[in-house]
Design a protein around this motif. Sequence first.
Motif, PDB file in Angstrom:
ATOM      1  N   ASP A 167       0.818  -1.218   0.000  1.00 27.25           N
ATOM      2  CA  ASP A 167       0.000   0.000   0.000  1.00 27.25           C
ATOM      3  C   ASP A 167       0.850   1.265   0.000  1.00 27.25           C
ATOM      4  O   ASP A 167       0.395   2.330  -0.412  1.00 27.25           O
ATOM      5  CB  ASP A 167      -0.922   0.006   1.227  1.00 27.25           C
ATOM      6  CG  ASP A 167      -2.098  -0.944   1.022  1.00 27.25           C
ATOM      7  OD1 ASP A 167      -2.207  -1.528  -0.074  1.00 27.25           O
ATOM      8  OD2 ASP A 167      -2.902  -1.107   1.964  1.00 27.25           O
ATOM      9  N   ASN A 168       2.072   1.171   0.511  1.00 27.87           N
ATOM     10  CA  ASN A 168       2.966   2.329   0.457  1.00 27.87           C
ATOM     11  C   ASN A 168       3.167   2.747  -1.002  1.00 27.87           C
ATOM     12  O   ASN A 168       3.122   3.941  -1.338  1.00 27.87           O
ATOM     13  CB  ASN A 168       4.302   1.980   1.123  1.00 27.87           C
ATOM     14  CG  ASN A 168       5.150   3.185   1.460  1.00 27.87           C
ATOM     15  OD1 ASN A 168       6.202   3.401   0.859  1.00 27.87           O
ATOM     16  ND2 ASN A 168       4.698   4.000   2.406  1.00 27.87           N
ATOM     17  N   GLY A 169       3.345   1.750  -1.871  1.00 28.74           N
ATOM     18  CA  GLY A 169       3.434   2.018  -3.308  1.00 28.74           C
ATOM     19  C   GLY A 169       2.115   2.581  -3.834  1.00 28.74           C
ATOM     20  O   GLY A 169       2.114   3.464  -4.705  1.00 28.74           O
ATOM     21  N   LEU A 206       9.822  10.234  -5.336  1.00 25.88           N
ATOM     22  CA  LEU A 206       8.857   9.839  -4.317  1.00 25.88           C
ATOM     23  C   LEU A 206       9.179   8.399  -3.916  1.00 25.88           C
ATOM     24  O   LEU A 206       9.152   7.500  -4.767  1.00 25.88           O
ATOM     25  CB  LEU A 206       7.466   9.941  -4.942  1.00 25.88           C
ATOM     26  CG  LEU A 206       6.247  10.158  -4.075  1.00 25.88           C
ATOM     27  CD1 LEU A 206       6.464  11.238  -3.038  1.00 25.88           C
ATOM     28  CD2 LEU A 206       5.063  10.536  -4.974  1.00 25.88           C
ATOM     29  N   ASP A 207       9.484   8.192  -2.644  1.00 26.39           N
ATOM     30  CA  ASP A 207       9.872   6.857  -2.176  1.00 26.39           C
ATOM     31  C   ASP A 207       8.654   6.113  -1.628  1.00 26.39           C
ATOM     32  O   ASP A 207       8.289   6.269  -0.464  1.00 26.39           O
ATOM     33  CB  ASP A 207      10.967   7.003  -1.101  1.00 26.39           C
ATOM     34  CG  ASP A 207      10.997   5.796  -0.164  1.00 26.39           C
ATOM     35  OD1 ASP A 207      10.764   4.665  -0.635  1.00 26.39           O
ATOM     36  OD2 ASP A 207      11.252   5.999   1.041  1.00 26.39           O
ATOM     37  N   GLY A 208       8.066   5.286  -2.502  1.00 28.29           N
ATOM     38  CA  GLY A 208       6.945   4.444  -2.093  1.00 28.29           C
ATOM     39  C   GLY A 208       7.320   2.975  -2.133  1.00 28.29           C
ATOM     40  O   GLY A 208       6.531   2.136  -2.566  1.00 28.29           O
ATOM     41  N   LEU A 209       8.551   2.663  -1.719  1.00 28.83           N
ATOM     42  CA  LEU A 209       9.002   1.259  -1.764  1.00 28.83           C
ATOM     43  C   LEU A 209       8.374   0.439  -0.645  1.00 28.83           C
ATOM     44  O   LEU A 209       7.662  -0.518  -0.896  1.00 28.83           O
ATOM     45  CB  LEU A 209      10.536   1.202  -1.694  1.00 28.83           C
ATOM     46  CG  LEU A 209      11.275   1.755  -2.918  1.00 28.83           C
ATOM     47  CD1 LEU A 209      12.777   1.819  -2.668  1.00 28.83           C
ATOM     48  CD2 LEU A 209      10.972   0.911  -4.155  1.00 28.83           C
ATOM     49  N   VAL A 210       8.638   0.823   0.604  1.00 26.36           N
ATOM     50  CA  VAL A 210       7.979   0.165   1.739  1.00 26.36           C
ATOM     51  C   VAL A 210       7.652   1.181   2.819  1.00 26.36           C
ATOM     52  O   VAL A 210       8.367   2.169   3.001  1.00 26.36           O
ATOM     53  CB  VAL A 210       8.828  -0.953   2.406  1.00 26.36           C
ATOM     54  CG1 VAL A 210       8.808  -2.217   1.607  1.00 26.36           C
ATOM     55  CG2 VAL A 210      10.232  -0.503   2.692  1.00 26.36           C
ATOM     56  N   GLY A 211       6.586   0.916   3.537  1.00 24.81           N
ATOM     57  CA  GLY A 211       6.190   1.768   4.659  1.00 24.81           C
ATOM     58  C   GLY A 211       6.205   0.949   5.930  1.00 24.81           C
ATOM     59  O   GLY A 211       7.209   0.277   6.220  1.00 24.81           O
ATOM     60  N   ALA A 250       9.941  10.881   1.210  1.00 22.75           N
ATOM     61  CA  ALA A 250       9.600   9.521   1.640  1.00 22.75           C
ATOM     62  C   ALA A 250       8.114   9.460   1.969  1.00 22.75           C
ATOM     63  O   ALA A 250       7.560  10.366   2.584  1.00 22.75           O
ATOM     64  CB  ALA A 250      10.425   9.131   2.856  1.00 22.75           C
ATOM     65  N   VAL A 251       7.487   8.366   1.546  1.00 22.00           N
ATOM     66  CA  VAL A 251       6.077   8.143   1.818  1.00 22.00           C
ATOM     67  C   VAL A 251       5.945   7.363   3.131  1.00 22.00           C
ATOM     68  O   VAL A 251       6.462   6.247   3.237  1.00 22.00           O
ATOM     69  CB  VAL A 251       5.423   7.358   0.657  1.00 22.00           C
ATOM     70  CG1 VAL A 251       3.939   7.125   0.935  1.00 22.00           C
ATOM     71  CG2 VAL A 251       5.623   8.088  -0.663  1.00 22.00           C
ATOM     72  N   ASP A 252       5.361   7.988   4.127  1.00 22.29           N
ATOM     73  CA  ASP A 252       5.113   7.420   5.467  1.00 22.29           C
ATOM     74  C   ASP A 252       6.379   7.268   6.304  1.00 22.29           C
ATOM     75  O   ASP A 252       6.452   7.817   7.397  1.00 22.29           O
ATOM     76  CB  ASP A 252       4.333   6.101   5.378  1.00 22.29           C
ATOM     77  CG  ASP A 252       3.386   5.917   6.563  1.00 22.29           C
ATOM     78  OD1 ASP A 252       3.080   6.927   7.232  1.00 22.29           O
ATOM     79  OD2 ASP A 252       2.960   4.784   6.809  1.00 22.29           O
ATOM     80  N   VAL A 253       7.346   6.477   5.833  1.00 22.86           N
ATOM     81  CA  VAL A 253       8.669   6.381   6.477  1.00 22.86           C
ATOM     82  C   VAL A 253       9.696   6.166   5.368  1.00 22.86           C
ATOM     83  O   VAL A 253       9.352   5.615   4.321  1.00 22.86           O
ATOM     84  CB  VAL A 253       8.792   5.190   7.463  1.00 22.86           C
ATOM     85  CG1 VAL A 253       8.088   5.443   8.761  1.00 22.86           C
ATOM     86  CG2 VAL A 253       8.320   3.899   6.837  1.00 22.86           C
ATOM     87  N   PRO A 254      10.943   6.576   5.571  1.00 23.12           N
ATOM     88  CA  PRO A 254      11.950   6.295   4.546  1.00 23.12           C
ATOM     89  C   PRO A 254      12.139   4.778   4.429  1.00 23.12           C
ATOM     90  O   PRO A 254      12.307   4.100   5.448  1.00 23.12           O
ATOM     91  CB  PRO A 254      13.221   6.963   5.084  1.00 23.12           C
ATOM     92  CG  PRO A 254      12.760   7.894   6.159  1.00 23.12           C
ATOM     93  CD  PRO A 254      11.499   7.311   6.717  1.00 23.12           C
ATOM     94  N   SER A 255      12.109   4.252   3.231  1.00 22.65           N
ATOM     95  CA  SER A 255      12.263   2.802   3.040  1.00 22.65           C
ATOM     96  C   SER A 255      13.651   2.377   3.496  1.00 22.65           C
ATOM     97  O   SER A 255      14.643   3.065   3.230  1.00 22.65           O
ATOM     98  CB  SER A 255      12.072   2.456   1.563  1.00 22.65           C
ATOM     99  OG  SER A 255      10.790   2.887   1.158  1.00 22.65           O
ATOM    100  N   GLY A 256      13.693   1.240   4.202  1.00 30.77           N
ATOM    101  CA  GLY A 256      14.963   0.774   4.765  1.00 30.77           C
ATOM    102  C   GLY A 256      15.086   1.113   6.231  1.00 30.77           C
ATOM    103  O   GLY A 256      15.975   0.612   6.912  1.00 30.77           O
TER     104      GLY A 256
HETATM  105  K   LIG Z   1       8.526   4.696   1.994  1.00 34.55           K
END
Ligand SMILES: [K+]
Length: 498
Positions: A62-64, A124-129, A156-162
């Motif tokens: 859903d982050n994506g 826009l970083d929507g890899l993982v939240g 970053a979307v929600d949190v930075p991925s990683g």
């Molecule tokens: K993210």
Amino acid sequence: MRTAYSPDQIRTAESALMAGLPAGTLMQRAAAGLAVVCARLLTGAHGRVYGSRVTVLTGSGDNGGDALYAGARLARRGARVVAVLAGSRTHEAGLAALRAAGGRTVAFTEEESLGLVGDADLVLDGLVGIGGGGALREPYATLAKATADTPALVVAVDVPSGVDSGTGCVEGPAVKAHVTVTFGAYKTALFVDPGATRAGMVELVDIGLRPHLPEPEVVAPADGDVAALLPRPSAESDKYRRGVVGIVAGSDTYTGAAVLSAGGAVRAGAGMVRFASSAEPVRLVRARWPEVVTTILDTTSEVSLDAIGRVQAWVVGPGMGTGPEAHALARAVLAADVPVLVDADGLSVVAADRALLRRKAPTLITPHAGELSRLLGVPRERIEARRLEHVRRAADELGVTVLLKGSTTLIAETGRPVRAITTGTPWLATGGTGDVLSGIAGAFLAGGLSGYDAASCAAHVHGLAARVAARGGVPGSGEAPIAALDVADALPEALRTL
Ligand SMILES: [K+]
Ligand SMILES: NC(=O)C1=CN([C@@H]2O[C@H](COP(=O)(O)OP(=O)(O)OC[C@H]3O[C@@H](n4cnc5c(N)ncnc54)[C@H](OP(=O)(O)O)[C@@H]3O)[C@@H](O)[C@H]2O)[C@@H](O)CC1
Ligand SMILES: Nc1ncnc2c1ncn2[C@@H]1O[C@H](COP(=O)(O)OP(=O)(O)O)[C@@H](O)[C@H]1O
């Protein structure tokens, strides 16, 4: 107070909220807020959204989905949006929305994807939240690494991925964002390093979660919260009622720590500062801070603090050394029935004899990761990587209030949310600033604050004072190197802003 929550707490609140809403409502709220922030950033940097190049890094969850919907909104405003599809699957409705708005999509190939990251105005970083776990797998890791090198704005979307959203831990490559747009509530990682540093500025988008949130895991006091807690004099005050802090610090080898700790206490507004040590630190403290009442201790005989006079709280440790004399001094101070702050060399002494911390009156310890490492018998690197876990563990295991220093400072006490203080500046990473902090916290303890509040207020104003000092007292100017004593001297100016 800004409040932060674990992924489980967020998911429970989300379920409760979603039960009364049509499917997809929350994602639409999130994406709308995200697109507004991106549009504002693009307008600020380039004057307009139209024609700007946006690369959406899209993971399988859903982050994506959030990122794709936000990309669609930007595409409708004329941005040239390309989504790199990096996951084993892609949020279908989000993908359809982006395509319908004129956005392009490409499957991940290293050369093209890195080119798109490097050439964008905004990534826009929507890899993982909050669904992420462990080190990023490929190709996410390669994409996350590329965010460190691009000239683009990274959001970053929600949190930075990683970054692990529940702990702030970073186990491998992670996105380095200028701005993180987080949904519904702050995630714990956004207040705790090393994750917090990866997030950059954090913007919170309200999606209606607040009424469903439980007690937070971590809280970050704002200026107003600290201002409400700080001891302030009134017409009835006199120097004794305001609180006398006693400082046992310095040695003939280490004299500076004594001057710095005493300075923190004087400038933070102690009613009176009493200082006790060997002859040379006493001489230097008197020369720099004539208002301090000093006592030269004879450490060759049985240590007694009686000659020093009454105090409402003690600070023990900075620069005192770790030999038998220091041990005897720490023992004498910790035997007192008033609150005691233990710092620096004092922490080495108690690490060798943890029984000294078993006392009735409150105890506050103020270690950096290395000092906590000695206290817990855990390698320093492990503490730095898992700061939240270890500050809590120290509070539980040692039965004291713990202030863990670092780029963000954490304060833990059993049964209370961990407090995170983010007011500092990297210019604080210079010798002696921790000694100043001990004096500030000691003054607040003597002023009647609990260990938990004294630690929070002290770290908060210490960070503010460092910023004032780094800017040379000129609001809005750039920052320059500071010396520890500058931090003490900037305290009144920092306190005036609260
Ligand atoms: K993210
Ligand atoms: N909660 C809310 O209120 C709202 C939440 N919203 C949004 O939903 C987000 C949470 O979405 P989510 O649950 O779908 O999880 P998400 O973060 O997209 O990642 C899951 C996928 O990532 C993958 N993956 C995991 N670890 C990995 C690794 N180390 N390395 C590589 N891949 C890894 C794994 O994929 P797989 O292995 O299955 O291919 C897994 O399926 C949340 O952060 C917010 O943005 C908003 O829309 C509105 C309201
Ligand atoms: N990168 C950083 N950003 C902000 N504050 C920092 C950073 N590094 C250290 N600090 C702060 O600087 C102070 C250093 O304290 P300490 O390590 O005890 O130094 P010293 O022992 O030399 O006095 C602490 O308050 C810590 O939180």
